[in-house]
Structure formats: structure tokens, C-alpha cells
Design a protein around this motif. Structure first.
Motif, short mmCIF file in Angstrom:
data_model
loop_
_atom_site.label_atom_id
_atom_site.label_comp_id
_atom_site.label_asym_id
_atom_site.label_seq_id
_atom_site.Cartn_x
_atom_site.Cartn_y
_atom_site.Cartn_z
N GLY A 30 0.78 -1.23 0.00
CA GLY A 30 0.00 0.00 0.00
C GLY A 30 0.81 1.27 0.00
O GLY A 30 0.29 2.34 0.31
N VAL A 33 -0.55 4.27 -2.32
CA VAL A 33 -1.79 4.83 -1.78
C VAL A 33 -1.49 5.70 -0.58
O VAL A 33 -2.04 6.81 -0.44
CB VAL A 33 -2.76 3.70 -1.39
CG1 VAL A 33 -3.98 4.27 -0.66
CG2 VAL A 33 -3.22 2.93 -2.62
N ALA A 37 -2.03 9.75 -0.20
CA ALA A 37 -2.90 10.22 0.89
C ALA A 37 -2.15 11.11 1.86
O ALA A 37 -2.71 12.08 2.38
CB ALA A 37 -3.52 9.02 1.61
N ASN A 194 0.85 -0.88 7.97
CA ASN A 194 -0.36 -0.67 7.17
C ASN A 194 -1.25 -1.91 7.15
O ASN A 194 -0.79 -3.03 7.37
CB ASN A 194 0.04 -0.31 5.73
CG ASN A 194 -1.16 0.10 4.90
OD1 ASN A 194 -2.07 0.76 5.40
ND2 ASN A 194 -1.16 -0.28 3.63
N ASN A 195 -2.53 -1.65 6.87
CA ASN A 195 -3.51 -2.72 6.69
C ASN A 195 -3.59 -3.61 7.93
O ASN A 195 -3.72 -4.83 7.83
CB ASN A 195 -3.16 -3.56 5.44
CG ASN A 195 -4.33 -4.36 4.94
OD1 ASN A 195 -5.49 -3.97 5.08
ND2 ASN A 195 -4.04 -5.51 4.33
N ASP A 230 -9.05 -1.28 5.71
CA ASP A 230 -10.20 -0.46 5.33
C ASP A 230 -10.63 -0.84 3.91
O ASP A 230 -9.85 -0.72 2.97
CB ASP A 230 -9.79 1.02 5.40
CG ASP A 230 -10.95 1.99 5.25
OD1 ASP A 230 -11.96 1.63 4.62
OD2 ASP A 230 -10.83 3.12 5.76
N VAL A 233 -10.11 1.53 0.75
CA VAL A 233 -8.82 1.72 0.05
C VAL A 233 -8.84 1.05 -1.32
O VAL A 233 -8.54 1.70 -2.33
CB VAL A 233 -7.65 1.22 0.93
CG1 VAL A 233 -6.35 1.24 0.12
CG2 VAL A 233 -7.52 2.09 2.17
N LEU A 243 -8.09 8.83 -2.00
CA LEU A 243 -8.93 8.23 -0.97
C LEU A 243 -9.89 9.24 -0.37
O LEU A 243 -11.06 8.92 -0.10
CB LEU A 243 -8.05 7.61 0.12
CG LEU A 243 -8.74 6.86 1.26
CD1 LEU A 243 -9.62 5.74 0.71
CD2 LEU A 243 -7.69 6.31 2.23
N ALA A 252 -9.01 4.45 7.54
CA ALA A 252 -7.62 4.51 7.07
C ALA A 252 -7.18 5.95 6.84
O ALA A 252 -6.05 6.32 7.15
CB ALA A 252 -7.47 3.69 5.79
N LEU A 253 -8.07 6.76 6.29
CA LEU A 253 -7.73 8.16 6.03
C LEU A 253 -7.55 8.92 7.34
O LEU A 253 -6.65 9.76 7.45
CB LEU A 253 -8.82 8.81 5.18
CG LEU A 253 -8.51 10.21 4.65
CD1 LEU A 253 -7.25 10.21 3.81
CD2 LEU A 253 -9.69 10.75 3.84
#
Length: 272
Positions: A30, A33, A37, A194-195, A230, A233, A243, A252-253
Motif C-alpha cells: 500500500g 496509496v 494520501a 499498514n492494513n 479499510d 482503500v 482516498l 484509514a484516512l
């Protein structure tokens, strides 16, 4: 999720530099992304922000954001255009609220892969020069740790290392840090998990990575934060939109915006 955010225990708060390299030991975690973001989050904080696609082999920021750039790094490196001519404004606000500029790579092209040392150094110098007209510049590096990627990483003020809680991600992230510190022995990348499926998995992943770095490299990497798993995403990726345009306020944001704030103000010691 703010309880996840902070540096490793025992470290003083540290403000990230204005030129950040966004890295990962492996693909699929990720990174791009998050880079876009974070750029949006910095811009929303009224920082004039530039995002450079430094994935010299498989650039794709323009694809993920649904943009048609007027120029790219391939044309810059071939001498066709100046770096400033490759800048594309991301729609989202002339006042920089949610908007930022990008310098794209060449989507789906390997034209810049395996860039030789001198060319990589010239590119790093050009990006550093371009960053002087911005409050914040992010370089979205290629996954892995080839020589050109490490050279671009060392040109940044700080590195932000993205990883997941998967064992292969942690192993490859460690390999990246090891090679980075061979070139710059003082490098201490910020870490983002992440994630993350839950707090326990994130804690375990960071603790394992931190112990390995301390045992074999003699330092503990500061933790910048956790980004929750999320479903919005992948929706943003499929829609080829930022996003914040697909799902403003999504978990996530929220985490990414909090991380941007901590990197800008100084990462606090709250992780336990």
C-alpha cells in the motif's frame, strides 16, 4: 486509533524533515496509496506539497489518481523537458486544501529501471532542488532496495518505511533498512504498519521489527503509526481517485491524517 501513534519507547519526539522518501521492502503493502494520501493530508494542513513518483521501473501514481500528466521523469532524464515542466497539479484546491502537485514517472514503463549511479545522483539533486519551492516533498520510491532506490532515499531528509504484519514484509523491510544504513549509518526510518487487522497484530509486527533492528543494527526505528484495514482503500484504487474523494473520514484516512500531523509536529512517545 490514536493510541497506536507514536515513536518507539525511550525516544524523544522527532519532527520529520521537509523531504520524505516513502519506501517499502516489498510491493503490495500500500505504499503508493499512502504516499498520495499523505501528500493530500499535508496539503490540507496548508503545506504546499509535491509528490514525486520515484518508482523508476513501474511508476503508477498518475494511474492511481486518474491523471494525464503533461510530462514525466522519463522525458526529464532524456533531456526533453526540465523538471519543472513535468509538474502536474492534482485537482482538489487552488488554496492547496486537499490539493498538491505531482511529478509522474512513465506509467508501465521500465525506461528508468536500473538507473546508473551518476544519473540517479543527478535525479536526486534535481528533486532536492525542486523541493525548495515546496513546504513538503514526498518521493514514492520503488519497492525493494536497488541502488537507485537507496540513492534517492539517502537524498531525503527522512525515510518513512511502509510494511504490513506479514513475515515476508518485515523481512524485506529489514533488508531495506540494512542496505540504507550501509550508505547512511545514521538513517533511522519512521515505520508505518499498514492494513493492520487489529491492535495486537500491529503491536506484534512492530515489536518484532524493532527487536531485529536493535539486535543487528543497533537502533530502534521510531513508530509513526498504524493504518487500519479499510475496504474503502481498494475502492479508491479501482476508481482511480484519491482516498479522500472516495471516502472522506474513512478509518484509514483518519489514521493517515493523524500520522501526517505527527510527522509534521514531532512523533510523540505514546506507543506501549
Amino acid at each position: 486509533m490514536k493510541e497506536f501513534l507514536g515513536s518507539a519507547l525511550g525516544h524523544e519526539p522527532r519532527k520529520a524533515g521537509s523531504l520524505l522518501a516513502i519506501a517499502s521492502g516489498k510491493g503490495g503493502v500500500g505504499k503508493t496509496v499512502i504516499a498520495s494520501a499523505l501528500a493530500s493530508a499535508f496539503a490540507a494542513r496548508q503545506e504546499r506539497t509535491l509528490l514525486v513518483d520515484g518508482d523508476l521501473g513501474m511508476a503508477n501514481i498518475d494511474v492511481q489518481l486518474g491523471l494525464t500528466p503533461r510530462g514525466d521523469l522519463s522525458r526529464v532524464m532524456s533531456g526533453q523537458i526540465a523538471l519543472a515542466e513535468a509538474v502536474t497539479c492534482v485537482a482538489g484546491g487552488a488554496d492547496m486544501t486537499g490539493g498538491f502537485d505531482i511529478i509522474a514517472g512513465r506509467s508501465g514503463s521500465a525506461a528508468l529501471a536500473g538507473l546508473e549511479s551518476g544519473a540517479a545522483s543527478r535525479l536526486a539533486a534535481a528533486i532536492a532542488a525542486a523541493s525548495m519551492t515546496y513546504d513538503r516533498t514526498l518521493i514514492d520510491l520503488a519497492a525493494g532496495a536497488d541502488r537507485a532506490t537507496i540513492r534517492l532515499a539517502t537524498a531525503a531528509d527522512d525515510v518513512v518505511l511502509i510494511m504490513s504484519d506479514e513475515p515476508t514484509s518485515l523481512t524485506d523491510a529489514y533488508a531495506f533498512v540494512k542496505l540504507l544504513r550501509l550508505r547512511d549509518e545514521g538513517a533511522a526510518p519512521f515505520v508505518i504498519i499498514n492494513n493492520a487487522p487489529d491492535k495486537a497484530a500491529a503491536e506484534m509486527a512492530y515489536a518484532s521489527f524493532s527487536r531485529t533492528c536493535q539486535s543487528f543494527l543497533g537502533f530502534t526505528p521510531p513508530l509513526a503509526g498504524l493504518i487500519r484495514r479499510d475496504t474503502n482503500v481498494p475502492k479508491a484504487i479501482r476508481a482511480q481517485k484519491p482516498l479522500h474523494m472516495i471516502a472522506p473520514g474513512t478509518p484509514a484516512l483518519q489514521d493517515i491524517e493523524a500520522i501526517a500531523g505527527l510527522l509534521a509536529a514531532g512523533v510523540q512517545t505514546t506507543y506501549a
